[in-house]
Design a protein around this motif. Structure first.
Motif, PDB file in Angstrom:
ATOM      1  N   GLU A 265      -2.117  -3.342  -2.808  1.00 37.60           N
ATOM      2  CA  GLU A 265      -2.729  -3.837  -1.566  1.00 37.60           C
ATOM      3  C   GLU A 265      -2.970  -5.336  -1.582  1.00 37.60           C
ATOM      4  O   GLU A 265      -3.088  -5.955  -0.525  1.00 37.60           O
ATOM      5  CB  GLU A 265      -4.046  -3.091  -1.295  1.00 37.60           C
ATOM      6  CG  GLU A 265      -3.877  -1.657  -0.826  1.00 37.60           C
ATOM      7  CD  GLU A 265      -3.685  -0.662  -1.966  1.00 37.60           C
ATOM      8  OE1 GLU A 265      -3.606   0.541  -1.679  1.00 37.60           O
ATOM      9  OE2 GLU A 265      -3.603  -1.098  -3.145  1.00 37.60           O
TER      10      GLU A 265
ATOM     11  N   LYS B 166      -1.401   6.555   7.980  1.00 40.35           N
ATOM     12  CA  LYS B 166      -1.973   5.209   7.901  1.00 40.35           C
ATOM     13  C   LYS B 166      -1.489   4.322   9.043  1.00 40.35           C
ATOM     14  O   LYS B 166      -2.176   3.381   9.444  1.00 40.35           O
ATOM     15  CB  LYS B 166      -1.587   4.567   6.561  1.00 40.35           C
ATOM     16  CG  LYS B 166      -2.562   4.820   5.437  1.00 40.35           C
ATOM     17  CD  LYS B 166      -3.766   3.883   5.554  1.00 40.35           C
ATOM     18  CE  LYS B 166      -4.673   3.977   4.354  1.00 40.35           C
ATOM     19  NZ  LYS B 166      -5.778   2.992   4.429  1.00 40.35           N
TER      20      LYS B 166
ATOM     21  N   THR C 165      -1.232  -4.818   2.966  1.00 44.07           N
ATOM     22  CA  THR C 165      -1.652  -3.483   3.377  1.00 44.07           C
ATOM     23  C   THR C 165      -0.770  -3.018   4.533  1.00 44.07           C
ATOM     24  O   THR C 165      -0.096  -3.823   5.187  1.00 44.07           O
ATOM     25  CB  THR C 165      -3.113  -3.481   3.844  1.00 44.07           C
ATOM     26  OG1 THR C 165      -3.229  -4.338   4.989  1.00 44.07           O
ATOM     27  CG2 THR C 165      -4.042  -3.969   2.743  1.00 44.07           C
TER      28      THR C 165
ATOM     29  N   GLU D  57       0.819  -1.207   0.000  1.00 40.41           N
ATOM     30  CA  GLU D  57       0.000   0.000   0.000  1.00 40.41           C
ATOM     31  C   GLU D  57       0.857   1.264   0.000  1.00 40.41           C
ATOM     32  O   GLU D  57       1.804   1.353   0.781  1.00 40.41           O
ATOM     33  CB  GLU D  57      -0.896  -0.012   1.239  1.00 40.41           C
ATOM     34  CG  GLU D  57      -1.966   1.039   1.255  1.00 40.41           C
ATOM     35  CD  GLU D  57      -2.899   0.911   2.467  1.00 40.41           C
ATOM     36  OE1 GLU D  57      -3.861   1.687   2.548  1.00 40.41           O
ATOM     37  OE2 GLU D  57      -2.661   0.045   3.328  1.00 40.41           O
ATOM     38  N   PRO D  58       0.527   2.241  -0.888  1.00 40.22           N
ATOM     39  CA  PRO D  58      -0.579   2.262  -1.856  1.00 40.22           C
ATOM     40  C   PRO D  58      -0.214   1.583  -3.176  1.00 40.22           C
ATOM     41  O   PRO D  58       0.953   1.552  -3.558  1.00 40.22           O
ATOM     42  CB  PRO D  58      -0.786   3.759  -2.076  1.00 40.22           C
ATOM     43  CG  PRO D  58       0.578   4.345  -1.891  1.00 40.22           C
ATOM     44  CD  PRO D  58       1.222   3.534  -0.814  1.00 40.22           C
TER      45      PRO D  58
ATOM     46  N   THR E 103       6.108   1.610  -3.942  1.00 39.47           N
ATOM     47  CA  THR E 103       4.651   1.531  -4.006  1.00 39.47           C
ATOM     48  C   THR E 103       4.195   2.140  -5.335  1.00 39.47           C
ATOM     49  O   THR E 103       5.009   2.451  -6.194  1.00 39.47           O
ATOM     50  CB  THR E 103       4.045   2.308  -2.818  1.00 39.47           C
ATOM     51  OG1 THR E 103       4.630   3.614  -2.770  1.00 39.47           O
ATOM     52  CG2 THR E 103       4.321   1.592  -1.505  1.00 39.47           C
TER      53      THR E 103
END
Length: 419
Positions: free
Chosen positions: A71, A113, A75, A67-68, A97
């Motif tokens: 995923e 996140k 994640t 992620e991002p 990513t």
């Protein structure tokens, strides 16, 4: 919540309780008492486990989550849960990513996140824009937003002048530059260590020279510019010698080695298993011997799992077309514990990487924050899919004998234990 850890052997050379077996009382995230015997009381969360050991929390300096963008591989939420159950209280997350982590907003996305988890996340930003190796990324802005280092994950900086400028520029804000040790002109489209096994198997080889010539270049540039350089995941005997010589000259250079390169050789390739395809590749027993010696004499500073989840569609294919990478968090301690002593493991998983990447080192003492990895060095077992918590299952250690057990961690006022 008050937590009581009973009969824990403490591994922390900076603590007055090093190598002693003690009870540890933790209240609201801080160690309030360390003593021979602390009585249990109603409401205590008690940890009593076989041959329990605690050390300062482990920090993995090279972890990839999807992620991002990817995923389906992993994640951030689940990846941090895997890290905690694998004994890691902190991880540095690579910028591979989609989009890559090459600006302040993408750094802030990762940090936001990861808020609230037991395992801390520290972003590594790319060294170059869009990870393309052409122009330098917004290094200062990313550091101001929380990036702890800058490197194009598993991609060498081919442009000598670009790395030179980066080493000069990062000195303005005490930044750390990473340079992946591979010369693509020499490595070409090789997929395995160049040697007896690649010849027998008909696989295109990556010579040790491809790594060593890149390290030589990086060290020449560092000597010219000054600054701070970290060389991730070295694999060869000559690489160890080059870095040892550079340190003797007083250059500010550190390096790491991946767990699998300390344990497995290119003999593993005879099954053409895509899970064994990693970058840098598995080398020889002679290289492993030099790497282990380099860890013990302080030439190699850091051990990393180099955890890199890859989905089955990109792994269960012909060896030469499989994506590079292996997951490594769950197997890291068990593999290391089969080839190294506990103190070296803790030093290279905790103290050294934290110091290099600017992460606070916390000693196991009263009135200090509790930042603990919890484990037992005893017990042999065969690593299987049942031991994999990661979303992706591409482990290089499947069906390998490992030693020891990770119980979990205590960090950020949270106790995370394996069920």
């Amino acid at each position: 919540m008050i937590t009581l850890i009973k009969s824990a052997t403490i591994i922390d050379a900076s603590s007055p309780f090093h190598q002693q077996t003690k009870d540890i009382l933790i209240n609201d995230g801080s160690i309030t008492k360390i003593d021979d015997n602390i009585s249990k009381k109603d409401g205590y969360q008690v940890v009593e486990l076989d041959n329990l050991h605690v050390s300062t929390g482990w920090f993995d300096s090279s972890v990839s989550f999807g992620e991002p963008g990817y995923e389906e591989r992993e994640t951030i939420k689940h990846g941090l849960e895997v890290a905690a159950k694998s004994g890691f209280t902190a991880v540095a997350v690579n910028p591979n990513t989609n989009p890559v982590i090459d600006n302040k907003s993408s750094v802030e996305f990762l940090i936001n996140k990861a808020n609230g988890f037991a395992t801390n996340l520290y972003p590594i930003g790319t060294l170059t824009q869009q990870n393309k190796g052409i122009e330098m990324a917004e290094l200062y802005d990313m550091q101001q937003s929380g990036a702890i280092a800058f490197g194009d994950y598993n991609k060498p900086i081919a442009n000598d002048n670009l790395l030179k400028i980066a080493l000069l520029y990062t000195q303005n804000f005490d930044g750390l530059a990473l340079s992946f040790p591979k010369n693509n002109s020499i490595a070409g489209d090789g997929v395995a260590n160049e040697g007896k096994n690649s010849t027998l198997l008909g696989l295109k080889g990556i010579p040790a020279l491809a790594e060593e010539i890149q390290i030589s270049r990086d060290l020449f540039l560092l000597e010219y510019t000054g600054g701070k350089l970290h060389i991730p995941t070295i694999t060869t005997e000559k690489s160890v010698k080059l870095i040892k010589e550079a340190k003797k000259k007083g250059l500010d250079v550190t390096c790491s080695v991946a767990v699998h390169n300390l344990v497995l050789t290119d003999d593993e390739l005879h099954g053409f298993d895509g899970n064994k395809k990693v970058n840098p590749p598995l080398r020889t027993s002679k290289d492993i011997k030099a790497l282990l010696k380099g860890l013990k004499d302080g030439t190699i500073d850091i051990i990393t799992s180099d955890h890199n989840p890859i989905d089955i569609e990109h792994k269960k294919v012909e060896f030469s077309t499989a994506k590079d990478g292996t997951i490594g968090l769950e197997s890291a301690f068990g593999a290391l514990n089969s080839v190294l002593d506990i103190e070296t493991i803790v030093n290279c998983l905790s103290n050294n990487p934290k110091e290099r990447f600017g992460i606070e080192k916390i000693s196991i003492q009263e009135n200090q924050k509790a930042d603990l990895s919890i484990f037992s060095p005893d017990g042999d077992y065969t690593f299987s899919e049942e031991n994999i918590i990661s979303t992706s299952k591409n482990s290089i250690f499947l069906n390998k004998k490992l030693k020891g057990k990770v119980y979990g961690i205590y960090n950020n006022n949270q106790l995370i234990l394996n069920s």
